[in-house]
Design a protein around this motif. Structure first.
Motif, mmCIF file in Angstrom:
data_model
loop_
_atom_site.group_PDB
_atom_site.id
_atom_site.type_symbol
_atom_site.label_atom_id
_atom_site.label_comp_id
_atom_site.label_asym_id
_atom_site.label_seq_id
_atom_site.Cartn_x
_atom_site.Cartn_y
_atom_site.Cartn_z
ATOM 1 N N ASN A 203 0.824 -1.209 0.000
ATOM 2 C CA ASN A 203 0.000 0.000 0.000
ATOM 3 C C ASN A 203 0.857 1.257 0.000
ATOM 4 O O ASN A 203 0.487 2.278 -0.604
ATOM 5 C CB ASN A 203 -0.952 -0.008 1.195
ATOM 6 C CG ASN A 203 -2.134 -0.932 0.993
ATOM 7 O OD1 ASN A 203 -2.565 -1.170 -0.143
ATOM 8 N ND2 ASN A 203 -2.658 -1.472 2.084
ATOM 9 N N HIS A 204 2.002 1.209 0.672
ATOM 10 C CA HIS A 204 2.928 2.347 0.621
ATOM 11 C C HIS A 204 3.353 2.612 -0.826
ATOM 12 O O HIS A 204 3.461 3.772 -1.247
ATOM 13 C CB HIS A 204 4.175 2.067 1.452
ATOM 14 C CG HIS A 204 4.002 2.285 2.919
ATOM 15 N ND1 HIS A 204 3.115 3.198 3.445
ATOM 16 C CD2 HIS A 204 4.627 1.723 3.990
ATOM 17 C CE1 HIS A 204 3.197 3.173 4.765
ATOM 18 N NE2 HIS A 204 4.102 2.296 5.114
ATOM 19 N N MET A 205 3.619 1.556 -1.564
ATOM 20 C CA MET A 205 4.052 1.736 -2.950
ATOM 21 C C MET A 205 2.927 2.331 -3.796
ATOM 22 O O MET A 205 3.168 3.186 -4.655
ATOM 23 C CB MET A 205 4.560 0.407 -3.508
ATOM 24 C CG MET A 205 5.850 -0.037 -2.816
ATOM 25 S SD MET A 205 6.528 -1.604 -3.398
ATOM 26 C CE MET A 205 7.091 -1.176 -5.032
ATOM 27 N N LYS A 206 1.700 1.921 -3.539
ATOM 28 C CA LYS A 206 0.562 2.548 -4.215
ATOM 29 C C LYS A 206 0.446 4.014 -3.806
ATOM 30 O O LYS A 206 0.153 4.882 -4.638
ATOM 31 C CB LYS A 206 -0.734 1.800 -3.874
ATOM 32 C CG LYS A 206 -0.808 0.402 -4.451
ATOM 33 C CD LYS A 206 -1.992 -0.365 -3.907
ATOM 34 C CE LYS A 206 -3.308 0.178 -4.373
ATOM 35 N NZ LYS A 206 -4.450 -0.674 -3.956
ATOM 36 N N ASP A 207 0.685 4.280 -2.518
ATOM 37 C CA ASP A 207 0.591 5.653 -2.025
ATOM 38 C C ASP A 207 1.621 6.573 -2.675
ATOM 39 O O ASP A 207 1.350 7.759 -2.904
ATOM 40 C CB ASP A 207 0.770 5.693 -0.508
ATOM 41 C CG ASP A 207 -0.463 5.237 0.256
ATOM 42 O OD1 ASP A 207 -1.572 5.277 -0.315
ATOM 43 O OD2 ASP A 207 -0.314 4.824 1.420
ATOM 44 N N ILE A 208 2.795 6.032 -2.946
ATOM 45 C CA ILE A 208 3.823 6.842 -3.619
ATOM 46 C C ILE A 208 3.262 7.402 -4.922
ATOM 47 O O ILE A 208 3.388 8.597 -5.216
ATOM 48 C CB ILE A 208 5.088 6.005 -3.902
ATOM 49 C CG1 ILE A 208 5.852 5.699 -2.614
ATOM 50 C CG2 ILE A 208 5.995 6.715 -4.922
ATOM 51 C CD1 ILE A 208 6.616 6.859 -2.023
ATOM 52 N N TYR A 209 2.622 6.531 -5.705
ATOM 53 C CA TYR A 209 2.113 6.965 -7.008
ATOM 54 C C TYR A 209 0.881 7.851 -6.876
ATOM 55 O O TYR A 209 0.696 8.780 -7.678
ATOM 56 C CB TYR A 209 1.823 5.739 -7.878
ATOM 57 C CG TYR A 209 3.089 5.063 -8.344
ATOM 58 C CD1 TYR A 209 3.903 5.653 -9.310
ATOM 59 C CD2 TYR A 209 3.499 3.846 -7.802
ATOM 60 C CE1 TYR A 209 5.075 5.050 -9.734
ATOM 61 C CE2 TYR A 209 4.675 3.233 -8.215
ATOM 62 C CZ TYR A 209 5.461 3.850 -9.186
ATOM 63 O OH TYR A 209 6.633 3.248 -9.588
ATOM 64 N N ALA A 210 0.041 7.607 -5.875
ATOM 65 C CA ALA A 210 -1.088 8.507 -5.639
ATOM 66 C C ALA A 210 -0.584 9.878 -5.215
ATOM 67 O O ALA A 210 -1.081 10.912 -5.689
ATOM 68 C CB ALA A 210 -2.023 7.916 -4.588
ATOM 69 N N ASP A 211 0.414 9.896 -4.346
ATOM 70 C CA ASP A 211 0.921 11.177 -3.854
ATOM 71 C C ASP A 211 1.737 11.935 -4.897
ATOM 72 O O ASP A 211 1.937 13.145 -4.757
ATOM 73 C CB ASP A 211 1.724 10.975 -2.570
ATOM 74 C CG ASP A 211 0.823 10.770 -1.363
ATOM 75 O OD1 ASP A 211 -0.299 11.312 -1.363
ATOM 76 O OD2 ASP A 211 1.224 10.066 -0.426
ATOM 77 N N ASP A 212 2.198 11.258 -5.933
ATOM 78 C CA ASP A 212 2.800 11.990 -7.048
ATOM 79 C C ASP A 212 1.767 12.949 -7.645
ATOM 80 O O ASP A 212 2.111 14.049 -8.101
ATOM 81 C CB ASP A 212 3.297 11.023 -8.130
ATOM 82 C CG ASP A 212 4.607 10.351 -7.759
ATOM 83 O OD1 ASP A 212 5.241 10.771 -6.778
ATOM 84 O OD2 ASP A 212 4.981 9.379 -8.449
#
Length: 252
Positions: free
Chosen positions: A117-126
């Protein structure tokens, strides 16, 4: 962008977030905001054939972070609609590829989902951090990490006994700290003397098997536009590193 709020809270934060979001992005499907009474839920997005759902706790929906949380979830929805690899890759498949034949503790397996989920969050937060100031997010990350460190398990006076006071697992707290630093550096939103760095190193001291710098770099350097196979490899590497206690993601 069609946003409808279900629940006895003000719709203003969700509509305001939509106004910010649509300055640069849009969603093809409508969004239904469901306010939940469970305070532990905070926020999560679900995707269906004809709409998205933003689930949010009443506590979060009425907090000062409500608009920022909504904007973050809209960003997840945008990644899902564009079929970004981070949002369509099966976590179960990555864990199977990375951990088959390895003995893994159940708690670590559970933590691997959080890391994914952190890795998904990285792309959402981009997306999120390209649209709104990071001030509230940085303060939120700082408070969450400080709370986890303060509430860490207290050791028992007897070496073979369980901690006398349970608390957040120090190993996943260290990975969470690496994620926070990765966001700071990926988007250059705080100086290297920010308090988050001190907190992150304190978290790392509590988890000597977790290599903070390597996990931070793995999150920070994720390719903005990976192919499905590139993203799958990144996810396999980082979850394998954590689950097998190697202390650092596998080398590329």
């Amino acid at each position: 962008m069609d946003v409808r709020v279900f629940g006895h809270v003000s719709p203003d934060p969700f509509l305001s977030a939509a106004d910010v979001f649509t300055t640069e992005y849009d969603l093809s499907l409508p969004v239904r905001v469901h306010v939940r009474d469970d305070p532990e839920i905070r926020t999560w997005a679900a995707h269906y054939r004809s709409y998205h759902v933003l689930n949010i706790s009443r506590q979060a929906a009425t907090s000062v972070m409500a608009r920022e949380l909504a904007l973050h979830e809209y960003s997840h929805m945008a990644r899902f609609e564009e079929e970004h690899p981070s949002h369509v890759q099966s976590i179960e498949e990555a864990l199977y590829l990375g951990l088959t034949g390895k003995a893994v503790e159940q708690r670590k397996l559970t933590h691997c989902y959080q890391i994914a989920n952190h890795m998904k969050d990285i792309y959402a937060d981009d997306i999120t951090l390209s649209l709104a100031p990071a001030t509230k997010l940085v303060a939120f990350l700082e408070s969450q990490l400080a709370k986890a460190i303060a509430n860490r398990p207290q050791p028992s006076p007897h070496p073979d006994s369980k901690p006398t006071v349970p608390g957040p697992d120090p190993e996943i707290t260290a990975v969470n700290a690496a994620f926070a630093l990765a966001l700071l550096e990926r988007h250059e939103i705080a100086a290297t003397d920010h308090r988050l760095y001190d907190l992150a190193h304190a978290a790392a001291d509590d988890a000597p098997t977790v290599d903070l710098e390597n996990f931070k770099e793995k999150f920070r350097s994720l390719n903005e536009d990976p192919t499905p196979s590139e993203y799958r490899k990144s996810l396999v590497d980082v979850t394998r590193a954590y689950a097998t206690n190697t202390g650092a993601p596998a080398a590329d």
